[in-house]
Write an enzyme that holds these catalytic residues in place. Structure first.
Site, PDB file in Angstrom:
ATOM      1  N   CYS A 104       0.873  -1.176   0.000  1.00  0.00           N
ATOM      2  CA  CYS A 104       0.000   0.000   0.000  1.00  0.00           C
ATOM      3  C   CYS A 104       0.904   1.218   0.000  1.00  0.00           C
ATOM      4  O   CYS A 104       1.662   1.423   0.953  1.00  0.00           O
ATOM      5  CB  CYS A 104      -0.888  -0.013   1.239  1.00  0.00           C
ATOM      6  N   CYS A 114      -0.363   3.977  -6.419  1.00  0.00           N
ATOM      7  CA  CYS A 114      -1.293   3.289  -5.514  1.00  0.00           C
ATOM      8  C   CYS A 114      -1.591   1.933  -6.126  1.00  0.00           C
ATOM      9  O   CYS A 114      -1.907   1.850  -7.320  1.00  0.00           O
ATOM     10  CB  CYS A 114      -2.574   4.100  -5.338  1.00  0.00           C
TER      11      CYS A 114
END
Length: 266
Positions: free
Chosen positions: A70, A181
């Site tokens: 992440c 992302c």
């Protein structure tokens, strides 16, 4: 022992898919913090607390290493996590700014990320190290996380959102689009349809997994698994055949399809 993968939601499954296909001698535990997604609009303090809880859970599950799959959590919490878990490799992911800037020549680089990643000093420091000519532009894309969590990867709403976000950029000036992302990796097909063919789409999946493999070998803790995967939803087991386990399998398949879009992906 197992390798843990952590994400605020399901974006990190794109990295898990790559690891499962390229490091099959490991077993995996994937922790999706579905109770608290998205992370991109939270404070750094909130993210540190949530990621610490998640990594602690993965350690209790017998993980020998953890990948923070992440970008937002890496930006906010990776140094804190490495301090708290000093005896275990904790590997983060960061936007592939270095290879993009190396590749770009005199054209520009666009980095898509969550609002928190865009704000955090870690990304700014990364850009300062490698972007000597001021070629990198940043674009926060918070809604893509929401689309990904509900498996809405195509259609007019997705395409219109991405197109509106790119409006105002002279796209022919950009040699590279960097996906900052892991949720964004699911949208490569739509992005490719909106970008000039000369614009590469780069993510950090391969680099992160290659670093994981190197760290495991370096410490002599690689291997011993068969590619099995367990899933945790904010710490709760997702049993085989459960709705989340089925969703994860669909997403791993989607991730493989998106890897076929090889426009400069690293």
């Amino acid at each position: 022992m197992k390798v843990g993968f952590f994400d605020s939601g399901v974006g990190g499954i794109t990295l898990l898919s790559y690891a499962r296909d390229n490091a099959a001698g490991e077993d995996y535990v994937f922790y999706a913090d579905e109770d608290n997604v998205p992370y991109g609009t939270k404070t750094a303090e909130e993210i540190c607390a949530l990621t610490y809880r998640a990594v602690s859970c993965l350690v209790e599950c017998g993980c020998k290493a953890v990948v923070i799959a992440c970008n937002t959590a890496t930006s906010a919490a990776i140094e804190y996590l490495r301090y708290k878990f000093q005896d275990m490799p904790v590997i983060g992911i960061e936007p592939a700014v270095k290879p993009a800037v190396t590749h770009t020549g005199h054209r520009r680089v666009l980095v898509m990320a969550t609002p928190l990643t865009v704000r955090e000093a870690k990304l700014r420091q990364l850009i300062d190290r490698f972007d000597q000519e001021g070629q990198v532009d940043l674009l926060p894309m918070p809604e893509l996380v929401t689309f990904a969590e509900r498996e809405e990867f195509s259609g007019n709403r997705v395409r219109d959102y991405i197109a509106r976000s790119l409006d105002g950029f002279s796209l022919e000036e950009y040699s590279d689009l960097v996906l900052g992302c892991t949720h964004f990796n699911y949208f490569k097909d739509t992005m490719a349809s909106l970008l000039p063919e000369s614009t590469a789409i780069i993510d950090g999946s391969a680099g992160t997994v290659n670093h994981l493999v190197h760290m495991l070998k370096q410490r002599g803790i690689d291997g011993g698994g068969r590619g099995n995967v367990e899933f945790l939803i904010s710490g709760r087991p997702a049993l085989p055949g459960s709705d989340f386990a089925k969703k994860a399998e669909r997403l791993m398949s989607r991730a493989r399809e998106m890897r076929e879009i090889t426009r400069g992906t690293l």
